[in-house]
Structure formats: C-alpha cells, structure tokens
Scaffold this motif. Structure first.
Motif, PDB file in Angstrom:
ATOM      1  N   THR A   5       6.508   6.761  -7.203  1.00 42.53           N
ATOM      2  CA  THR A   5       6.240   6.681  -8.648  1.00 42.53           C
ATOM      3  C   THR A   5       6.298   5.240  -9.130  1.00 42.53           C
ATOM      4  O   THR A   5       5.411   4.781  -9.874  1.00 42.53           O
ATOM      5  N   LEU A   6       7.324   4.515  -8.714  1.00 45.58           N
ATOM      6  CA  LEU A   6       7.447   3.108  -9.107  1.00 45.58           C
ATOM      7  C   LEU A   6       6.267   2.297  -8.591  1.00 45.58           C
ATOM      8  O   LEU A   6       5.725   1.432  -9.301  1.00 45.58           O
ATOM      9  N   PHE A   7       5.865   2.556  -7.357  1.00 49.47           N
ATOM     10  CA  PHE A   7       4.739   1.848  -6.749  1.00 49.47           C
ATOM     11  C   PHE A   7       3.449   2.102  -7.525  1.00 49.47           C
ATOM     12  O   PHE A   7       2.713   1.165  -7.870  1.00 49.47           O
ATOM     13  N   LEU A   8       3.157   3.358  -7.819  1.00 49.37           N
ATOM     14  CA  LEU A   8       1.913   3.697  -8.512  1.00 49.37           C
ATOM     15  C   LEU A   8       1.948   3.296  -9.980  1.00 49.37           C
ATOM     16  O   LEU A   8       0.928   2.911 -10.550  1.00 49.37           O
ATOM     17  N   GLN A   9       3.125   3.388 -10.592  1.00 52.34           N
ATOM     18  CA  GLN A   9       3.219   2.987 -11.995  1.00 52.34           C
ATOM     19  C   GLN A   9       2.924   1.506 -12.157  1.00 52.34           C
ATOM     20  O   GLN A   9       2.311   1.088 -13.146  1.00 52.34           O
ATOM     21  N   SER A  10       3.336   0.689 -11.187  1.00 51.36           N
ATOM     22  CA  SER A  10       3.066  -0.744 -11.267  1.00 51.36           C
ATOM     23  C   SER A  10       1.577  -1.038 -11.156  1.00 51.36           C
ATOM     24  O   SER A  10       1.108  -2.078 -11.638  1.00 51.36           O
ATOM     25  N   ARG A  11       0.826  -0.146 -10.529  1.00 47.86           N
ATOM     26  CA  ARG A  11      -0.620  -0.324 -10.391  1.00 47.86           C
ATOM     27  C   ARG A  11      -1.407   0.440 -11.451  1.00 47.86           C
ATOM     28  O   ARG A  11      -2.625   0.266 -11.569  1.00 47.86           O
ATOM     29  N   ASN A  12      -0.710   1.279 -12.216  1.00 41.46           N
ATOM     30  CA  ASN A  12      -1.324   2.039 -13.304  1.00 41.46           C
ATOM     31  C   ASN A  12      -0.408   1.988 -14.526  1.00 41.46           C
ATOM     32  O   ASN A  12       0.094   3.017 -14.988  1.00 41.46           O
ATOM     33  N   ALA A  37       0.863  -1.182   0.000  1.00 37.08           N
ATOM     34  CA  ALA A  37       0.000   0.000   0.000  1.00 37.08           C
ATOM     35  C   ALA A  37       0.902   1.237   0.000  1.00 37.08           C
ATOM     36  O   ALA A  37       2.119   1.148   0.166  1.00 37.08           O
ATOM     37  N   SER A  38       0.290   2.391  -0.150  1.00 32.42           N
ATOM     38  CA  SER A  38       1.060   3.633  -0.299  1.00 32.42           C
ATOM     39  C   SER A  38       1.426   4.271   1.035  1.00 32.42           C
ATOM     40  O   SER A  38       2.081   5.309   1.071  1.00 32.42           O
ATOM     41  N   TYR A  39       1.033   3.659   2.148  1.00 32.51           N
ATOM     42  CA  TYR A  39       1.111   4.307   3.454  1.00 32.51           C
ATOM     43  C   TYR A  39       2.524   4.755   3.832  1.00 32.51           C
ATOM     44  O   TYR A  39       2.721   5.868   4.324  1.00 32.51           O
ATOM     45  N   LYS A  40       3.496   3.866   3.633  1.00 33.63           N
ATOM     46  CA  LYS A  40       4.859   4.202   4.054  1.00 33.63           C
ATOM     47  C   LYS A  40       5.385   5.433   3.336  1.00 33.63           C
ATOM     48  O   LYS A  40       6.102   6.268   3.932  1.00 33.63           O
ATOM     49  N   PHE A  41       5.074   5.576   2.053  1.00 29.59           N
ATOM     50  CA  PHE A  41       5.561   6.732   1.289  1.00 29.59           C
ATOM     51  C   PHE A  41       5.009   8.024   1.882  1.00 29.59           C
ATOM     52  O   PHE A  41       5.752   8.984   2.132  1.00 29.59           O
ATOM     53  N   TYR A  42       3.707   8.046   2.108  1.00 29.94           N
ATOM     54  CA  TYR A  42       3.082   9.275   2.606  1.00 29.94           C
ATOM     55  C   TYR A  42       3.411   9.524   4.074  1.00 29.94           C
ATOM     56  O   TYR A  42       3.483  10.680   4.514  1.00 29.94           O
ATOM     57  N   GLN A  51      -7.001  11.184 -10.251  1.00 34.05           N
ATOM     58  CA  GLN A  51      -7.699   9.905 -10.127  1.00 34.05           C
ATOM     59  C   GLN A  51      -6.797   8.701 -10.436  1.00 34.05           C
ATOM     60  O   GLN A  51      -7.175   7.762 -11.120  1.00 34.05           O
ATOM     61  N   VAL A  52      -5.584   8.752  -9.903  1.00 31.65           N
ATOM     62  CA  VAL A  52      -4.653   7.633 -10.016  1.00 31.65           C
ATOM     63  C   VAL A  52      -5.094   6.540  -9.041  1.00 31.65           C
ATOM     64  O   VAL A  52      -5.473   6.817  -7.906  1.00 31.65           O
ATOM     65  N   SER A  53      -5.039   5.302  -9.471  1.00 35.11           N
ATOM     66  CA  SER A  53      -5.456   4.182  -8.626  1.00 35.11           C
ATOM     67  C   SER A  53      -4.333   3.776  -7.676  1.00 35.11           C
ATOM     68  O   SER A  53      -3.179   3.641  -8.075  1.00 35.11           O
ATOM     69  N   PHE A  54      -4.690   3.560  -6.398  1.00 41.30           N
ATOM     70  CA  PHE A  54      -3.724   3.126  -5.402  1.00 41.30           C
ATOM     71  C   PHE A  54      -3.800   1.622  -5.156  1.00 41.30           C
ATOM     72  O   PHE A  54      -3.021   1.081  -4.385  1.00 41.30           O
ATOM     73  N   GLY A  55      -4.740   0.946  -5.798  1.00 38.53           N
ATOM     74  CA  GLY A  55      -4.927  -0.481  -5.579  1.00 38.53           C
ATOM     75  C   GLY A  55      -6.066  -0.743  -4.612  1.00 38.53           C
ATOM     76  O   GLY A  55      -6.409   0.106  -3.782  1.00 38.53           O
ATOM     77  N   LYS A  56      -6.639  -1.931  -4.682  1.00 39.08           N
ATOM     78  CA  LYS A  56      -7.826  -2.259  -3.897  1.00 39.08           C
ATOM     79  C   LYS A  56      -7.560  -2.324  -2.393  1.00 39.08           C
ATOM     80  O   LYS A  56      -8.447  -2.063  -1.581  1.00 39.08           O
ATOM     81  N   GLN A  57      -6.342  -2.712  -1.992  1.00 41.86           N
ATOM     82  CA  GLN A  57      -6.045  -2.851  -0.569  1.00 41.86           C
ATOM     83  C   GLN A  57      -5.809  -1.513   0.131  1.00 41.86           C
ATOM     84  O   GLN A  57      -5.876  -1.422   1.345  1.00 41.86           O
TER      85      GLN A  57
END
Length: 343
Positions: A183-190, A23-28, A65-71
């Motif tokens: 960026t790498l995290f979100l690109q893999s999900r988008n 999930a994106s939590y650690k980045f933010y 509206q970038v997707s962060f993934g379902k989790q």
C-alpha cells in the motif's frame, strides 16, 4: 508494523526486505510464497510462484487500473496475458493461477520467466547481500549462509525448516505486513488515487446499493414525483432506476452517496467504468444532488446517508465550486491512469 519475534529466525532481516524497492515484484513474490506454504508446499516451483504473482496483481491492474510505475513489468505482463490467454478481468484468482501454471504457450512461459532474472535472489538481499552475482547468490542460499528463508534452485525454491514453521504460524500477519508495505509503495506512485488498500484484492462480492435506493433516492423521487436521468433524459420513478457511480467505482472504490445518482438502468450497464464528461453532465449531476440533499434533510434530517456528504461538505452546504474541486481532479487522475471517457 512489527512482525512476531522468533528465536530461530532473523525477523529483523525479514522486516527489511521491502526497505529498498523500485518495483512491486518483492511484494507479490512474498505473497506468492506465503500462499503456496498455506497450500502445504515447501519445495515450490518458481513458475507457480510467478503465476501467483500475476494472479495477486490481476485485479489491481485490470479492474482498478492502479499505476505500478514505468519501471514495473507486472502491468505489461498482465496486459499481454489477458489477451494472449483470452482471460477476463474478473477471473477468480484460483482459476487464473491454474490457467497460467498449466499454460502450454511458450509466450506465456516467457512472460512469467522474465521475473526469474532477479526477483528470487533480490528478495534475499538482507541475508546474502545485493552485490553478489546470480550464481553466487544461489550458492550462498543453498549453503544456508546467514539462514535465509529459502534455498534457490534453477526451477524452484526450497523453504528452510525453521522459516517454514515461522511462515505457517504467522501467515495471516505476514500477508498483512506485505499488503501494508505494498500500500505504501503504490500510494507513493498514486498520491491522488483514493483508497489504495481496498484496491489490492478482488472483493468476494460488491456491496448492495438497495439501501441507497430505498432510504435515500426513493425519498427524493417520492417528493418530486420523478427525476430525469442525467445521461439519457429518461423519466425515472421508483422501481424503474438503477443507482450508479458518477465517478466509476473502479476508481473511487466506495459507495458514498455524494457520488451516486439514479440512472436509466440500460445506460448504467453500458456505461461501465467509463468517465463522464464534466462539461456535458456535471451541471445536471450537481443540481440533482443539491436538490436531493435539501429534500432528505427536510423530510428525514437524521438520514444516515447525509453523513456521507460531510467529508466533502462539512456543513451540508452543497456548493458547486467545491463539488467541482472534488470531482474534476479525480476524473483527470482516473483518465491518466487509463480509464476512458464516455463517447
């Protein structure tokens, strides 16, 4: 991306904090810590950090509206907060942060508190491990086991002195490191969403399209006398039109000419970030673009905006099937990410 070395803190462990992320939590969370330190804090309330997390993700979620993934729960939390606190998608980050920090709403506090269950201690996994209970993780961090960046307390974190110095000296590079990994995290999900790096922050201001009008479309309209708006049929002459993004800027995040056309100003303001129907508007869009390139190439062959077509049409041959292959998938992906069709 390598971080600056330091003989007092374990940079190698810091470099590993994003190695395993679902999930994106650690980045933010990390961005929130660095920003709080830049504001002169070292004993930081968790509630403030969670508010900063929402503020940093706000524009990426609401505008692009970038997707962060379902989790990932950041998106759902932001969607709740925008309605519950009656906030706008274009809120400035500082104002948004203060609203969330100072909110008296129990529901808002509950949304932010959700991220306290694992995020603060999971970030410290390279130092204290990932299998310890929450109670043990807090104890180890307070005992300075393996010299982690901060000590965990029920309602706050306390930055350790050597880490505080390192974070202060290298805050800019550390934020770049975080954004690069995000960026790498979100690109893999988008994987098919363009220009993820430019969708991570709220731009201070949008670029002007005045040159796109005067140096390209005015040339076209001067040669033709007028063009018709593909949406309303309104006759457009120089000085009476707006330049609009066929695929919304909120998705493409660029102002390249192959996606820009003259439009009725009143319609342009109402269209917003909605998606045009291909079967209704594409043929007119294509014909106008094809004619425009032909005119500008003839009248002003060195026009810099012609270069912006080369990424799609390397030989400036404005081919209809190639245009469809470029635009149709992006409209589909944009719709899947939450953008709505025009009615």
């Amino acid at each position: 991306m390598q971080l600056p070395n330091d003989h007092k803190v374990s940079v190698s462990k810091l470099s590993a904090v994003f190695n395993s992320t679902s999930a994106s939590y650690k980045f933010y969370w990390f961005l929130a810590i660095i920003e709080a330190i830049e504001d002169g804090q070292e004993h930081i309330p968790k509630h403030e950090l969670f508010a900063r997390m929402m503020a940093n993700a706000w524009y990426t979620v609401n505008y692009f509206q970038v997707s962060f993934g379902k989790q990932d729960k950041i998106q759902s939390a932001i969607k709740f907060l925008i309605d519950h606190e009656q906030l706008d998608i274009n809120e400035k980050k500082h104002h948004l942060t203060q609203v969330l920090i100072n909110s008296s709403s129990i529901d808002t506090k509950k949304q932010l508190k959700h991220f306290d269950s694992e995020v603060p201690q999971r970030f410290l996994s390279p130092w204290i491990g990932s299998k310890e209970s929450k109670k043990e993780a807090y104890k180890l961090s307070q005992e300075n086991f393996n010299f982690p960046p901060y000590a965990l307390h029920p309602d706050s974190i306390l930055i350790q002195p050597d880490w505080l110095d390192y974070f202060k000296r290298n805050s800019g590079m550390l934020k770049d490191f975080c954004y690069w990994n995000l960026t790498l995290f979100l690109q893999s999900r988008n994987p098919n969403v363009p220009d993820i790096p430019n969708k991570l922050k709220r731009p201070e201001s949008r670029g002007s399209l005045s040159k796109h009008k005067t140096d390209f479309w005015d040339i076209v309209i001067k040669e033709l006398g007028h063009v018709n708006c593909i949406y309303t049929g309104q006759e457009l002459v120089r000085g009476t039109y707006a330049v609009e993004h066929f695929i919304p800027f909120q998705f493409v995040a660029h102002d390249l000419m192959w996606n820009l056309i003259p439009a009725d100003p009143s319609f342009n303001s109402s269209k917003g970030a909605k998606l045009p129907q291909m079967d209704r508007y594409f043929d007119d869009f294509y014909q106008l673009q094809k004619e425009a390139v032909s005119i500008v190439e003839k009248v002003k062959p060195n026009n810099r905006f012609l270069e912006e077509y080369l990424t799609v049409f390397p030989d400036l041959n404005i081919n209809k099937s190639k245009y469809i292959d470029c635009i149709q998938p992006m409209l589909t992906i944009a719709h899947n990410n939450g953008f709505q069709w025009m009615k």
